[in-house]
Design an enzyme around this catalytic site. Structure first.
Site, PDB file in Angstrom:
ATOM      1  N   PHE A   1      -2.251  -0.163  13.226  1.00 54.26           N
ATOM      2  CA  PHE A   1      -2.097  -0.309  11.789  1.00 54.26           C
ATOM      3  C   PHE A   1      -0.970   0.602  11.343  1.00 54.26           C
ATOM      4  O   PHE A   1      -0.640   1.564  12.040  1.00 54.26           O
ATOM      5  CB  PHE A   1      -3.394   0.087  11.081  1.00 54.26           C
TER       6      PHE A   1
ATOM      7  N   GLN B   1      -1.516   2.768  -4.994  1.00 54.73           N
ATOM      8  CA  GLN B   1      -0.909   2.089  -3.848  1.00 54.73           C
ATOM      9  C   GLN B   1      -0.673   0.613  -4.131  1.00 54.73           C
ATOM     10  O   GLN B   1      -1.583  -0.104  -4.521  1.00 54.73           O
ATOM     11  CB  GLN B   1      -1.812   2.210  -2.614  1.00 54.73           C
TER      12      GLN B   1
ATOM     13  N   HIS C   1       0.078  -2.570  -2.245  1.00 47.44           N
ATOM     14  CA  HIS C   1       0.056  -3.088  -0.878  1.00 47.44           C
ATOM     15  C   HIS C   1       1.241  -4.021  -0.721  1.00 47.44           C
ATOM     16  O   HIS C   1       1.484  -4.864  -1.579  1.00 47.44           O
ATOM     17  CB  HIS C   1      -1.261  -3.841  -0.638  1.00 47.44           C
TER      18      HIS C   1
ATOM     19  N   LEU D   1      -4.990 -10.273  -1.270  1.00 47.09           N
ATOM     20  CA  LEU D   1      -4.488  -9.487  -0.149  1.00 47.09           C
ATOM     21  C   LEU D   1      -4.241 -10.303   1.120  1.00 47.09           C
ATOM     22  O   LEU D   1      -5.003 -11.183   1.472  1.00 47.09           O
ATOM     23  CB  LEU D   1      -5.509  -8.397   0.167  1.00 47.09           C
TER      24      LEU D   1
ATOM     25  N   GLU E   1      -2.993  -6.080   6.443  1.00 43.03           N
ATOM     26  CA  GLU E   1      -2.006  -5.415   7.265  1.00 43.03           C
ATOM     27  C   GLU E   1      -2.228  -5.761   8.740  1.00 43.03           C
ATOM     28  O   GLU E   1      -1.331  -5.635   9.563  1.00 43.03           O
ATOM     29  CB  GLU E   1      -2.152  -3.899   7.047  1.00 43.03           C
TER      30      GLU E   1
ATOM     31  N   ARG F   1       2.664   1.912   3.924  1.00 43.13           N
ATOM     32  CA  ARG F   1       2.663   0.835   2.931  1.00 43.13           C
ATOM     33  C   ARG F   1       3.703   1.027   1.829  1.00 43.13           C
ATOM     34  O   ARG F   1       4.308   0.067   1.359  1.00 43.13           O
ATOM     35  CB  ARG F   1       1.269   0.719   2.310  1.00 43.13           C
TER      36      ARG F   1
ATOM     37  N   HIS G   1      -3.272  -2.268  -5.101  1.00 47.37           N
ATOM     38  CA  HIS G   1      -4.314  -2.367  -4.091  1.00 47.37           C
ATOM     39  C   HIS G   1      -5.315  -1.233  -4.156  1.00 47.37           C
ATOM     40  O   HIS G   1      -6.515  -1.440  -4.002  1.00 47.37           O
ATOM     41  CB  HIS G   1      -3.628  -2.377  -2.730  1.00 47.37           C
TER      42      HIS G   1
ATOM     43  N   ARG H   1      -2.068   6.212   0.953  1.00 44.78           N
ATOM     44  CA  ARG H   1      -3.177   6.066   1.890  1.00 44.78           C
ATOM     45  C   ARG H   1      -2.755   5.226   3.083  1.00 44.78           C
ATOM     46  O   ARG H   1      -2.071   4.213   2.915  1.00 44.78           O
ATOM     47  CB  ARG H   1      -4.356   5.385   1.196  1.00 44.78           C
TER      48      ARG H   1
END
Lengths: 247, 249, 601
Positions: free
Chosen positions: C121, C234, C236, C250, C253, C309, C375, C410
């Site tokens: 990730f 954040q 995304h 979404l 990821e 991100r 996000h 994050r």
């Protein structure tokens, strides 16, 4: 862009009527968008449950043109828009208001299912499970608890059988019964408490499942076969009684 | 547009639905298919003649059990077994409950009012599907043998149209039987942890193999049902002299 | 004044997502009476939307991983702004919390050895995310739910909290109403755990559900608790952009973790052009190396698509501004060219389903169009790292509503583990705190009367403002003035507009009755949304640098002096007070980890 007519069941405690609202249809729109548009423009207090709007939480279950579906995953372009689109609440559950029904029964049934009782961990503190041992139940874990199967199953919907857990909970029991770590035998309660014998395999649960879980083929029928083996197979019963006597 | 209705009682009346697609098509044609087969096979079983021609034998009469003490058509000594297999089959249960018993005829369409008991009392026999499976597996062998015999003619080995039909019949019935849910349970479905038991890997592979047929159990159910009737009809017509069997080789 | 239903508990948990459920389970295990309030039905919380996985340095897939590398990655991802003590606790306890889920029935994808498999990730040095296809959040919440219902917790579904009750400087419960009946209910408790999740719904394009209205942030703020790092929202990088009705949903990821690449309209893998210096040493600079990484070469460095991100979101935006965007204003995310159809369907089943169903597109053959979507909220209630207690006595917070762990940005996969680690701590310490209190304080009649009046104001027939309209205007304002790229004048304008919206908020009107009336629920949510929108804008305006999720057009560089400080916001006498305070320096033993030489090969 075009206008189409929606007829939505409105009322409280089962008393109500279908009310017509005009909706502006845009590309890629789903039924839940239309409902939100109606709320914003015409009926601020139209009651509806929804959360994620992406088919992952299973909140916006309703009957669209008579078919039990998730409103967020029903695209407008798959419906005939020359006739009014009819939206009704799930009919199996006690009605609260507009499209909202009381689904608490499902939570009560779930409460009666004994939780996983795992075997002890390995010496290194882990659990070892092979992918092939869990892939079958991973399918059942896809369930988003939209309760459309509970709604459509004729055993409860038409026949009003009370002592019947329903497809969602056969899935749940199957995910425990086939769990490589579980140590409980759940077959007796499956037969006596959860009433798996009431299912006559008409497969409407599978037909409406928005997660495409093969509820009947992969959970209910295998459970029925296990119950048959434990309680109805004369040779197996004979064999078991003989072997238990010899002990 | 103000059609009030009560939905407090979720018990919808018989055939009541808000569905506006052609939901009745499937049960309608299923009913026709099932009834047509039942009528034809019963009639054919009663005929007690024209079930054989040269090395061809109608599957309704296979294996041929001709006994002096049995005054009726030998077909009746056979047919209870495949009938029982199909009657207790999980797919056929869907088919007949929907199309013949209307319990329910389609999803979200009101079912037939009745005192619904599920698998209780007499219907507990549905749980004996696995015994019909054992017999059906024997039938797969018998019909394959009959198919093998159908390659022999008075003048030696050969292939007629009937040979092809009988061979396909054995193949289709086997494909239907191999997809049986009871078989799926017995070969591996009853195992919770393949990597924990003896022969776990083999059982997993066997279960996977049955899954291939099980996924299209409905399709094999219909193909094999149609073909077994067609095989009988073909041999019957050849034996009656209405058509002639064409020799391919 | 109505008569209220009264529920009494030692610990009241507000919010039944991952953090709330975990807190309730832990508190209950401590032997105290626990009430769990959820705004929706149980098991529908936003946690179900989490897709990719939960980060924990189990070291199953790559044995080089350990909590120290996880610590380093998290701080680097957070641009050094994290509360290091929280990160340390988090990384040390993550593995145990994840393993415990298996005992309760969770089924993660497995390695060949039968252990929990881990996936790559963004920002994580090694494959670290325990996952179940791309529906890990569902697995997490269902596991906790099915375990939790047998722990003797009283669960109150479809119940909205209007305000926390506070007397003598201590939280003593909450005031709410049942959505179904509209009747009020008073929860009396010795401690309250906030686990209300995020606030994405204040933006127009968001992956959050309607529930993400910042309730917990606002409840805590009004109760006098301090909020921290509110400027860090954040975005995304990969949300759906087309068709309009699904905009913002979404795209995990995990698509990039499984090898998906980002391309612009010219077909170029543009992420190679946006590698920041900090990550240059461990990011591939050629497509050849990236593809070797994908085929499992441990020598190869990670592809640039797996940068953090904030970096990816800005890169997509820059490509679009340079005229190289996709037809609907995003970028192309292509997994079809990297992996075969069978693997895509197995590893990313719900993405396949989601695009097939909502976008009419087969991701096994066609690239997806993606763009940034709001996000996650990095900031939140300031908590004590060890106990998760806020600056208000008896008020705890865990999960997205708490701030500090994630710093300025994050890392994907850290939030699900956050729910477990700090959910557990919140439950434990709330129970401990409750046991130490001799009795429950009774809320005063005047307070309840005031809250009742406040909640019922929108039914006043004199009022005219439509809650749906106001919500749309708020979302538009935030999108335009405090969105992914920020600028001083814009934000000042935004604050002005927010003041106007607040005035409109006082005139909100709802029709109908109190039974299951979504307009009424929105009207009360809006009060919270307006409050958090203001804190975010204020915090963003004051941080004159770009860092992580906070990007300033007028201050494009990071500032060394601002790196040392965190933002704090609290209410004093009805006024919003903003402050930058220096963080305690990181102790030596943690500092060393930041420059940990990584074992290669």
């Amino acid at each position: 862009m075009s206008e189409t007519l929606f007829k939505i069941f409105r009322g409280e405690r089962a008393k109500g009527e279908l009310c017509g609202y005009s909706v502006e249809v845009t590309e890629g729109m789903v039924v839940l968008d239309a409902i939100n548009q109606i709320q914003a423009r015409h009926a601020n207090d139209l009651a509806v449950r929804w959360n994620c709007k992406a088919g992952k939480c299973g909140s916006c279950s309703a009957e669209v043109n008579g078919k039990p579906r998730l409103m967020c995953m029903t695209r407008m372009d798959e419906l005939p828009l020359d006739k009014p689109v009819i939206i009704e609440p799930m009919r199996r559950f006690p009605h609260i208001k507009d499209l909202v029904t009381d689904v608490s029964l499902n939570y009560e049934i779930n409460q009666q299912i004994r939780p996983l009782k795992p075997k002890p961990r390995e010496a290194d503190g882990t659990y070892r499970m092979q992918q092939k041992d869990i892939e079958r139940i991973q399918e059942f874990h896809k369930c988003i608890e939209c309760f459309l199967c509970q709604n459509v199953c004729h055993v409860t919907r038409d026949q009003q059988v009370q002592e019947f857990a329903g497809p969602r909970f056969f899935i749940r029991i199957a995910s425990l019964a086939m769990h490589p770590l579980d140590t409980l035998n759940r077959l007796k309660e499956l037969k006596d408490v959860f009433g798996i014998g009431y299912c006559n395999i008409t497969k409407c649960c599978t037909e409406v499942c928005p997660e495409d879980i093969a509820i009947t083929d992969n959970a209910i029928i295998p459970l029925k076969e296990r119950v048959a083996g434990a309680f109805y197979d004369p040779l197996a019963l004979l064999w078991r009684s003989l072997t238990s006597v010899s002990k | 547009m103000q059609n009030s209705f009560q939905i407090e009682n979720p018990n919808p009346s018989f055939l009541e639905t808000s569905r506006r697609d052609f939901w009745w098509i499937e049960p309608f044609f299923t009913a026709i298919g099932l009834l047509a087969f039942v009528i034809y096979s019963t009639w054919a079983a009663f005929q007690n003649e024209h079930y054989q021609w040269e090395s061809y034998l109608s599957p309704f009469y296979a294996p041929l059990l001709e006994y002096d003490w049995w005054p009726f058509s030998p077909a009746f000594l056979i047919l209870w077994a495949p009938a029982g297999f199909r009657l207790t089959c999980y797919y056929y249960r869907k088919a007949y409950y929907r199309s013949l018993f209307l319990t329910p005829s389609a999803c979200a369409v009101g079912g037939r009012p009745q005192n619904y008991r599920g698998e209780r009392f007499l219907l507990l026999f549905q749980n004996l599907h696995r015994y019909f499976l054992y017999i059906a597996l024997v039938f797969c062998v018998i019909l394959s043998y009959d198919a093998y015999i159908s390659f022999t003619f008075k003048d030696g080995l050969g292939i007629g149209v009937g040979t092809v039909i009988m061979t396909l019949n054995a193949v289709f019935l086997t494909a239907f039987t191999f997809g049986c849910n009871s078989l799926r349970h017995l070969v591996g479905g009853n195992v919770d942890c393949y990597s924990c038991v003896n022969f776990g890997h083999q059982r997993y592979q066997a279960w996977k193999f049955v899954n291939i047929f099980n996924m299209n159990h409905m399709m094999w159910a219909w193909i094999s049902l149609f073909w077994v009737g067609f095989t009988d009809l073909y041999i019957r017509l050849v034996s009656m002299g209405i058509i002639t069997d064409y020799r391919i080789l | 004044m109505e008569s209220y239903e009264i529920k009494e508990h030692d610990v009241l948990v507000i919010g039944a997502g991952g953090a709330g459920l975990r807190a309730a389970i832990e508190a209950s295990a401590q032997g105290v009476s626990v009430g769990l309030v959820c705004k929706s039905l149980l098991g529908k919380a936003h946690t179900v939307m989490a897709e990719g996985g939960m980060a924990a340095s189990l070291g199953n897939t790559d044995p080089r991983d350990n909590w120290e590398v996880h610590f380093r990655d998290t701080i680097r991802g957070g641009k050094n702004l994290n509360n290091w003590r929280m990160v340390e606790i988090f990384c040390r306890e993550a593995a145990e919390r994840v393993a415990e889920l298996e005992e309760w029935g969770a089924l993660f994808d497995r390695t060949k050895e039968g252990l929990i498999a881990q996936r790559n990730f963004g920002g994580h040095r090694y494959p670290r995310l325990a996952h179940v296809g791309d529906r890990t959040g569902l697995e997490l919440i269902r596991t906790l739910q099915n375990h939790g219902i047998h722990q003797g917790i009283d669960i109150y579904m479809e119940c909205c909290i209007v305000e926390l009750l506070k007397e003598e400087g201590r939280v003593c419960g909450a005031f709410g109403f049942w959505r179904e009946s509209g009747q009020f209910v008073v929860f009396r408790a010795k401690s309250v755990v906030l686990a209300t999740g995020g606030l994405g719904k204040i933006f127009r394009v968001t992956s959050n559900s309607w529930e993400g209205t910042g309730d917990g942030h606002a409840l805590a703020y009004r109760a006098g608790a301090e909020l921290t790092d509110m400027e860090f929202v954040q975005f995304h990088p990969t949300g759906m952009v087309w068709p309009p009705s699904v905009q913002g949903i979404l795209v995990t990821e995990g698509v990039r973790g499984e090898g998906g690449v980002l391309k612009n309209s010219e077909g170029r893998r543009f992420m190679f052009d946006y590698i920041p210096d900090t990550f240059a040493a461990e990011t591939s600079d050629t497509e050849e190396e990236a593809s070797r990484w994908l085929s499992g070469d441990p020598e190869a460095r990670r592809p640039p698509e797996l940068l953090t991100r904030d970096v990816v979101a800005r890169a997509i935006r820059s490509e679009r501004l340079a005229g190289r965007g996709s037809p609907h204003g995003g970028a192309f995310l292509d997994i079809a060219g990297q992996r075969n159809a069978e693997l895509i369907k197995r590893k990313l089943p719900s993405m396949y389903h989601q695009f097939k169903k909502l976008g009419n597109l087969d991701i096994t053959t066609t690239p997806m169009e993606v763009g940034p979507t709001c996000h996650y909220m990095m900031g939140g209630v300031r908590v004590e790292p060890e106990t998760t207690m806020s600056t208000v006595e008896g008020l705890f917070a865990a999960g997205e509503v708490a701030g500090g762990l994630h710093g300025a940005n994050r890392l994907g996969g850290n939030s699900l583990t956050d729910l477990l680690v700090f959910g557990t701590r919140a439950g434990f310490h709330a129970a401990k705190y409750s046991r130490e209190q001799s009795d429950t304080i009774e809320p005063s009649k005047q307070l309840l009367k005031k809250l009742e009046k406040l909640a019922l104001e929108p039914f006043d027939p004199e009022r005219t403002e439509n809650p749906y309209g106001l919500m749309a205007d708020l979302q538009e304002t935030m999108e335009l003035h405090t969105g992914i790229i920020r600028e001083s004048d814009e934000m000042e304008k935004g604050i002005e507009l927010l003041q106007a919206l607040k005035i409109r908020g006082e005139r909100l009107h709802v029709e109908g009755n109190r039974q299951y009336n979504p307009a009424w629920h929105y009207a009360l949510d809006l009060r919270n949304m307006l409050c958090v929108a203001e804190t975010i804008t204020l915090a963003a305006l004051k941080r004159e640098e770009s860092r992580g999720g906070h990007t300033r057009e007028d201050f494009p560089e990071s500032s060394d002096s601002l790196q040392k400080v965190n933002t704090f916001i609290r209410e004093v006498n009805g006024r919003m007070i903003h402050e930058h305070r220096e963080r305690e320096p990181m102790p030596e033993y943690l500092k060393k980890l930041m420059n940990l030489p990584l074992k290669e090969g």
